[in-house]
Each structure stands twice: as structure tokens, then as C-alpha cells.
Design an enzyme around this catalytic site. Structure first.
Site, PDB file in Angstrom:
ATOM      1  N   GLY A  90       4.312   2.430   0.539  1.00 34.37           N
ATOM      2  CA  GLY A  90       4.366   2.180   1.970  1.00 34.37           C
ATOM      3  C   GLY A  90       4.383   3.469   2.755  1.00 34.37           C
ATOM      4  N   LYS A  91       5.361   3.592   3.667  1.00 31.49           N
ATOM      5  CA  LYS A  91       5.377   4.721   4.600  1.00 31.49           C
ATOM      6  C   LYS A  91       5.417   6.067   3.886  1.00 31.49           C
ATOM      7  CE  LYS A  91       8.828   3.564   7.421  1.00 31.49           C
ATOM      8  NZ  LYS A  91       9.699   3.619   8.631  1.00 31.49           N
ATOM      9  N   VAL A  92       6.215   6.185   2.846  1.00 30.93           N
ATOM     10  CA  VAL A  92       6.342   7.452   2.123  1.00 30.93           C
ATOM     11  C   VAL A  92       5.416   7.509   0.918  1.00 30.93           C
ATOM     12  CG1 VAL A  92       7.912   8.943   0.831  1.00 30.93           C
ATOM     13  CG2 VAL A  92       8.724   7.766   2.877  1.00 30.93           C
ATOM     14  N   GLY A  93       5.363   6.416   0.174  1.00 32.71           N
ATOM     15  CA  GLY A  93       4.638   6.412  -1.089  1.00 32.71           C
ATOM     16  C   GLY A  93       3.174   6.776  -0.969  1.00 32.71           C
ATOM     17  N   HIS A  94       2.507   6.329   0.106  1.00 29.18           N
ATOM     18  CA  HIS A  94       1.077   6.633   0.191  1.00 29.18           C
ATOM     19  C   HIS A  94       0.831   8.097   0.498  1.00 29.18           C
ATOM     20  CE1 HIS A  94       1.342   6.297   4.639  1.00 29.18           C
ATOM     21  NE2 HIS A  94       0.176   6.893   4.677  1.00 29.18           N
ATOM     22  N   GLY A 106       5.913   1.451  -4.982  1.00 33.18           N
ATOM     23  CA  GLY A 106       6.117   1.360  -3.540  1.00 33.18           C
ATOM     24  C   GLY A 106       5.262   2.392  -2.836  1.00 33.18           C
ATOM     25  N   LYS A 113      24.484   5.593   8.871  1.00 30.42           N
ATOM     26  CA  LYS A 113      23.313   4.732   8.719  1.00 30.42           C
ATOM     27  C   LYS A 113      23.575   3.442   9.472  1.00 30.42           C
ATOM     28  CE  LYS A 113      19.382   4.916   6.269  1.00 30.42           C
ATOM     29  NZ  LYS A 113      18.591   6.105   5.935  1.00 30.42           N
TER      30      LYS A 113
END
Length: 382
Positions: free
Chosen positions: A202-206, A200, A95
């Protein structure tokens, strides 16, 4: 030679002996990257290459200190080793984190073409030991810029031969893990009528909210950004909104899905949880060792984060061999089976699911990594 007791906290962790190190803390390499002119300050952590090159995203975040950034890179890299192992990928774990405001420089942030290209050259200098992709604060367009200086980049845009937004299959995998959790807890994978709290969006949560609404779940959301809430509410007017993460944790829920930054499950939040299942997309949800036992003692079923959120890495890993969405989606669908297997093993062994998942990942890394001791001569056909 400096005695380990004289080292700072992060160096003590990196160079700790086998008896001093925490379980799984045996990082192979940590690279500090600095380009003063572009403002780049980054950390690349490679945890393990036992299964292959280390694959993991690049996080862009305004860390409070350089030591905090290194600690986050170490934690995230270790999580990627376990995630890639349980996803069945022939890839190790790594990472990277970039220290700074991820907003574009033109908007007052730190992100710029020069910074991203400087970062790409540092990744390139590792010769393929580390393959990068998107993470919090970085996007497909950023990976296209990094790739102008680097051959070891995934998560690129489709017009550049990439897989595009890996959040799509990350959310799909979390949804499969949630269905497996429901199967284990309630005897049916259906989430219809279940009340699911998503922290949350955002990119994944929605994307996860979309799957849940289509399934017939009753969804409650929260996010620190009002615009994220407004976007979800515009698409799904039936979704409820909690005042904040603290209120969501205490709400009457069947499933709690932490999908923001790590450390969501700690000594304060676990006693307050009402949900019978925790299954979300955030990395490193357990704030410290022992939280997994606290969850189990309360009868809360915890789906290990690096198991259920592996859809994204499955998507970008597929890009390495020439991306085919249907193939990647079929692999991500297997997260359902892997999650169930971990729950079954945990019950049989009398341990929390997080412990069972760690054991399974460590076994695969040890078994396959051992094969590197078998000498191969001549080039191997792919």
C-alpha cells in the site's frame, strides 16, 4: 478505590503498578473522544513526553471492539516513543485511532469532514501535548481537514506548507534498514540478486518495491487488495506475486518485509519463515513478548520495526520547523547507521536486536528526560 484485580483488561494495563506493568507500559494519558452527531469515536494515547510533545499518526480502522482500539492505541503510542527516541528527535510518543470504516461517507464508509474536524478539536484541546499526522486509513488531505480545527497537525499537503506523503521517507528508511541488515548478515549492503518478499504494498510497500527493483533485488509481493498488486505489476512487470501472506512467508526468500498491519510475527509464522532477515515497515510486528527470542533462536536477523520505519516520522517532524525534503532525507539515511549500531550492541551484549533497541531508546528517554528537572527561568530562544 477499585482494586486492580477488579479492573477490565485495558484499564488494568493503563493503571497497573510498576511491578504489574509490562516493560515500557507507562502511558501518561489516554483520551476517549466521542462526537455522536459526526459519528466520531476515537482514542488518543500519549505514552511519553520525556523528550518533548508526543508525535504520532492517526489510524482509521474498523476495530472489532472499543477495547481492541484502545489496546492498539496503547501499543502504537509506546512504539512511537521508542521510534522518536532512536530517530534522535526531541519528541515523545503518542498515537490516535479512529474507530470506523476509513472510506468516505459518500462511498459507504464513516469518514467525513465533520468527523475529521471534530477529531481536530479534541487534538487541539490537548494544547500541544500531542501532535498528529497520517497513518493507516488517513491521508494528507485528511490532515488538511483536521488542521482547520487544530494547530498541532503535521503531514499536511505541500500547498498548505506541509511535508506531503510521509510514506516516501518511511519506505526509504526501511530500505536503509534492509541494507544495514544485509551488511550485518552478508558483509555487503547490496541487495542485488537477493529475493525479497514484501507483504502489503500500500502506501509504504509500493515505494519500497521501487527501491528494491532499482537495487536489482528479485521481489515477490502479496496484498489483500487486487488493485494494489495490479498497480505494482503495471509499474514493475518483473515482480512476482504470491497467493497470500501465508504463501509468501513459506516462499524461498532472503528477506521478508511485513508492511501491512502489526502482529505479523507470531508462533505460527516464525517457524515457517525461510528468510534470513526480517525487515519491514509495519508497526508492532512482534505479536507478543518472546517472539524476538524465537527469531534469534532460528538464526533470523530481525531489524526492529520502530527503528527502520522511522523515516516517516522524521519527515513529518521536519515539517514542524519548516519542511526541507533534502534535510529530512539526510536524517532518514542515518537509519542505516542506527540499525547497524543496534545489531553490533546486540551481538556484544548477547541479546536479540529488539532488546538492544529498547535499551538504547529507554536510555535516551531517561537521560534527556532527566534534564527537565533543571529549572529554566525566562523564555528560551529557539
Amino acid at each position: 478505590m477499585t482494586d486492580v484485580s477488579e479492573r477490565s483488561g485495558v484499564l488494568r494495563r493503563i493503571f497497573a503498578s510498576e511491578t504489574e506493568a509490562a516493560p515500557g507500559d507507562s502511558h501518561e494519558q489516554v483520551v476517549l473522544c466521542h462526537d455522536r452527531d459526526s459519528g466520531l469515536k476515537a482514542v488518543i494515547a500519549i505514552h511519553s513526553t520525556a523528550l518533548g510533545p508526543a508525535l504520532g499518526g492517526t489510524r482509521f480502522h474498523p476495530y472489532a471492539s472499543e477495547e481492541e482500539a484502545v489496546q492498539d492505541a496503547l501499543n502504537l503510542a509506546r512504539g512511537m516513543s521508542y521510534k522518536n527516541a532512536l530517530a534522535g528527535l526531541d519528541l515523545g510518543g503518542g498515537k490516535a485511532v479512529i474507530i470506523g470504516d476509513p472510506a468516505p461517507r459518500a462511498e459507504g464508509g464513516d469518514k467525513s469532514e465533520a468527523l475529521l474536524r471534530a477529531y481536530g478539536r479534541f487534538v487541539q484541546s490537548l494544547g500541544g501535548r500531542y501532535v498528529t499526522a497520517c497513518d493507516v486509513g488517513t491521508y494528507v488531505v485528511d490532515m488538511d481537514v483536521v488542521a482547520r480545527e487544530c494547530d498541532y497537525v503535521t503531514g499536511r499537503s505541500p500547498e498548505h506548507g506541509g511535508a506531503g506523503d510521509s510514506s516516501v521517507l518511511t519506505a526509504f528508511g526501511v530500505f536503509q534498514g534492509m541494507r544495514a541488515s544485509a551488511q550485518h548478515r552478508w558483509g555487503s549492503p547490496s541487495l542485488e540478486g537477493r529475493r525479497v518478499g514484501v507483504a502489503g504494498i500500500g502506501k509504504v510497500g509500493h515505494y519500497l518495491v521501487r527501491h528494491l527493483v532499482e537495487e536489482g533485488a528479485r521481489v515477490v509481493v502479496t496484498d489483500v487488495r487486487a488493485e494494489a498488486v495490479e498497480r505494482v505489476r503495471a509499474e514493475h512487470p518483473q515482480v512476482e506475486v504470491a497467493a497470500d501472506a501465508d504463501a509468501l512467508i513459506r516462499a524461498d526468500l532472503d528477506v521478508y518485509a511485513p508492511c501491512a498491519l502489526g502482529g505479523a510475527l507470531d508462533d505460527t509464522t516464525v517457524p515457517a519463515l525461510t528468510a534470513g532477515i526480517v525487515c519491514g515497515a509495519a508497526n508492532n510486528q512482534l505479536a507478543h513478548p518472546g517472539v524476538e527470542k524465537d527469531l534469534a533462536d532460528r538464526g533470523i536477523l530481525y531489524a526492529p520495526d520502530y527503528v527502520v520505519n522511522a523515516g516517516g516520522v522524521i519527515q513529518v517532524a521536519d515539517e514542524i520547523q519548516g519542511f526541507v525534503f533534502e534535510r529530512a532525507r539526510a536524517k532518514a539515511a542515518k537509519i542505516f547507521d542506527t540499525t547497524l549500531e543496534i545489531f553490533d550492541r546486540a551481538r556484544a551484549d548477547g541479546v536479540p536486536p529488539a532488546v538492544s533497541a529498547d535499551r538504547l531508546a529507554e536510555r535516551r528517554m531517561a537521560d534527556i528526560g532527566r534534564l527537565r528537572s533543571i529549572l529554566l527561568t525566562g523564555p528560551r530562544k529557539q
